[in-house]
Enzyme design. Sequence first.
Site, PDB file in Angstrom:
ATOM      1  N   TYR A 135       8.083   0.592  -2.904  1.00  0.00           N
ATOM      2  CA  TYR A 135       8.115   1.186  -1.750  1.00  0.00           C
ATOM      3  C   TYR A 135       9.762   2.295  -1.515  1.00  0.00           C
ATOM      4  O   TYR A 135       9.640   3.038  -1.416  1.00  0.00           O
ATOM      5  CB  TYR A 135       9.160  -0.664  -1.119  1.00  0.00           C
ATOM      6  CG  TYR A 135       9.129   0.301   0.814  1.00  0.00           C
ATOM      7  CD1 TYR A 135       7.874   0.062   1.572  1.00  0.00           C
ATOM      8  CD2 TYR A 135      10.311   0.120   0.441  1.00  0.00           C
ATOM      9  CE1 TYR A 135       8.349   0.649   2.797  1.00  0.00           C
ATOM     10  CE2 TYR A 135      10.654   0.102   2.780  1.00  0.00           C
ATOM     11  CZ  TYR A 135       9.327   0.098   3.149  1.00  0.00           C
ATOM     12  OH  TYR A 135       9.321   0.951   4.488  1.00  0.00           O
ATOM     13  N   SER A 190      12.793   5.255   5.065  1.00  0.00           N
ATOM     14  CA  SER A 190      13.507   4.380   5.779  1.00  0.00           C
ATOM     15  C   SER A 190      15.150   4.874   4.388  1.00  0.00           C
ATOM     16  O   SER A 190      15.224   5.817   3.550  1.00  0.00           O
ATOM     17  CB  SER A 190      12.986   3.261   4.433  1.00  0.00           C
ATOM     18  OG  SER A 190      14.071   1.994   4.054  1.00  0.00           O
TER      19      SER A 190
HETATM   20  N1  LIG Z   1      10.231  -3.189   9.661  1.00  0.00           N
HETATM   21  C1  LIG Z   1      10.842  -2.212   8.802  1.00  0.00           C
HETATM   22  O1  LIG Z   1      12.302  -3.478   7.949  1.00  0.00           O
HETATM   23  C2  LIG Z   1      11.724  -1.074   8.617  1.00  0.00           C
HETATM   24  C3  LIG Z   1      12.362  -0.555   7.678  1.00  0.00           C
HETATM   25  C4  LIG Z   1      12.403   1.151   7.398  1.00  0.00           C
HETATM   26  C5  LIG Z   1      11.011   1.385   7.654  1.00  0.00           C
HETATM   27  N2  LIG Z   1      10.776   1.424   7.962  1.00  0.00           N
HETATM   28  C6  LIG Z   1       9.404   2.179   8.321  1.00  0.00           C
HETATM   29  O2  LIG Z   1       8.609   1.650   9.211  1.00  0.00           O
HETATM   30  C7  LIG Z   1       7.545   1.812   9.986  1.00  0.00           C
HETATM   31  C8  LIG Z   1       6.307   1.379  10.403  1.00  0.00           C
HETATM   32  O3  LIG Z   1       7.159  -0.160   9.909  1.00  0.00           O
HETATM   33  P1  LIG Z   1       6.949  -1.556  10.814  1.00  0.00           P
HETATM   34  O4  LIG Z   1       8.130  -2.022  10.775  1.00  0.00           O
HETATM   35  O5  LIG Z   1       6.565  -0.863  12.160  1.00  0.00           O
HETATM   36  O6  LIG Z   1       5.514  -2.362  10.196  1.00  0.00           O
HETATM   37  P2  LIG Z   1       4.082  -2.993  10.922  1.00  0.00           P
HETATM   38  O7  LIG Z   1       3.881  -3.608   9.157  1.00  0.00           O
HETATM   39  O8  LIG Z   1       4.547  -3.534  11.736  1.00  0.00           O
HETATM   40  O9  LIG Z   1       3.649  -1.505  11.098  1.00  0.00           O
HETATM   41  C9  LIG Z   1       2.778  -0.788  10.366  1.00  0.00           C
HETATM   42  C10 LIG Z   1       1.192  -0.614  11.082  1.00  0.00           C
HETATM   43  O10 LIG Z   1       0.903   1.087  10.113  1.00  0.00           O
HETATM   44  C11 LIG Z   1      -0.627   0.758  10.117  1.00  0.00           C
HETATM   45  N3  LIG Z   1      -0.618   0.809   8.776  1.00  0.00           N
HETATM   46  C12 LIG Z   1      -0.929   0.194   7.786  1.00  0.00           C
HETATM   47  N4  LIG Z   1      -1.746   0.811   6.737  1.00  0.00           N
HETATM   48  C13 LIG Z   1      -2.141   1.843   7.713  1.00  0.00           C
HETATM   49  C14 LIG Z   1      -3.064   3.436   6.759  1.00  0.00           C
HETATM   50  N5  LIG Z   1      -3.401   3.552   5.901  1.00  0.00           N
HETATM   51  N6  LIG Z   1      -3.549   4.306   8.119  1.00  0.00           N
HETATM   52  C15 LIG Z   1      -3.115   3.714   8.690  1.00  0.00           C
HETATM   53  N7  LIG Z   1      -2.065   2.544   9.528  1.00  0.00           N
HETATM   54  C16 LIG Z   1      -1.859   2.148   8.578  1.00  0.00           C
HETATM   55  C17 LIG Z   1      -0.478  -1.067  10.309  1.00  0.00           C
HETATM   56  O11 LIG Z   1      -1.817  -1.220  10.686  1.00  0.00           O
HETATM   57  C18 LIG Z   1       0.436  -1.140  11.065  1.00  0.00           C
HETATM   58  O12 LIG Z   1      -0.246  -1.617  12.848  1.00  0.00           O
HETATM   59  C19 LIG Z   1       6.443   2.075   8.146  1.00  0.00           C
HETATM   60  O13 LIG Z   1       7.264   3.110   8.080  1.00  0.00           O
HETATM   61  C20 LIG Z   1       7.803   1.352   7.402  1.00  0.00           C
HETATM   62  O14 LIG Z   1       7.874   1.436   6.064  1.00  0.00           O
HETATM   63  C21 LIG Z   1      10.630  -0.279   8.319  1.00  0.00           C
END
Ligand SMILES: NC(=O)c1ccc[n+]([C@@H]2O[C@H](COP(=O)([O-])OP(=O)(O)OC[C@H]3O[C@@H](n4cnc5c(N)ncnc54)[C@H](O)[C@@H]3O)[C@@H](O)[C@H]2O)c1
Length: 278
Positions: free
Chosen positions: A152, A139
């Site tokens: 985070y 991120s």
């Molecule tokens: N959405 C944002 O704004 C954003 C920005 C930058 C980076 N990210 C990163 O992108 C990645 C994907 O996030 P997203 O936005 O799709 O989030 P999301 O919450 O939609 O999906 C996250 C997924 O991770 C799974 N998960 C949670 N804990 C877990 C565990 N212990 N073991 C296995 N799976 C687990 C959840 O069940 C979910 O399906 C993450 O690493 C997040 O930090 C997201």
Amino acid sequence: MTAARGGAVVTGAGRGLGKQTADLLARRGHHVLVTDLDAELAAATAAEIGSQATPMALDVRDADQVQAAADRIVEIAGGLDVWVNNAGVLITGEAWTQDPSAHRLMLEVNALGTIHGTVAAITTMRKAAGGGHVVNIASLAGLTPVPGEAVYAASKHAAIGFSLSTVADLRLAGIDDIDISCICPDGIWTPMLYDKLDDPASALSFSGKLLSPEEVVAAVGKVLDAPREITSLPKWRGAQARVGAASPRVGRALMPLIIKAARRKQRKIKDRIRSETV
Ligand SMILES: NC(=O)c1ccc[n+]([C@@H]2O[C@H](COP(=O)([O-])OP(=O)(O)OC[C@H]3O[C@@H](n4cnc5c(N)ncnc54)[C@H](O)[C@@H]3O)[C@@H](O)[C@H]2O)c1
């Protein structure tokens, strides 16, 4: 669709960015192990992708489960080409207002989960010829201070520091055929942010360009073609984040203005979504 390739594993692939990344890998010709903490979400994603995907329940906090996923994809596809550490958790708020269990959860999923996945992937890729590629979804919060998301940010800084150090370890060990690429996106419109539109602590996630998952998946495709240690999305926000990190006092002085503008954007998005759903 390209020619058949070896296996791929995506963590947290039940929804959001992980789901679309799994779909991309299947379209690129990999058999994809679609893993998630939520077994039902993993099964639904795999069913949508079709015969190129197999679901598996996986908690990335457990190193044994993570290695079992690596073993499973080798059984199914004969090898492991790509591993995407995507699972992530965001709980906003000042660290001192959060329960220690929230700190532990973010560090265990975002940092330790990335370490477990990377180690399992390297161990498995080293057993076969041809190497492979680990893609770590970090991120912009891993590059700069993020008030409201301190723990985070700590977990994502850890993931990036670990990835860059491990690439150096691989090269020093003479292992040149395994790459690690980190993707550092701005806020992405996925379920992670759906419930954050009323949350002032998450304002900075809305302070730049709110990305679509498709834009981030396109960046994953790009690094799969040409490995790159850090990819910031958008690029200009990466530059801004690095300036903020290099001069924290300047960053802090500007922060009230940035947060005010971000709150306005957050409210605008909320109003737009409300008007679309009524
Ligand atoms: N959405 C944002 O704004 C954003 C920005 C930058 C980076 N990210 C990163 O992108 C990645 C994907 O996030 P997203 O936005 O799709 O989030 P999301 O919450 O939609 O999906 C996250 C997924 O991770 C799974 N998960 C949670 N804990 C877990 C565990 N212990 N073991 C296995 N799976 C687990 C959840 O069940 C979910 O399906 C993450 O690493 C997040 O930090 C997201």
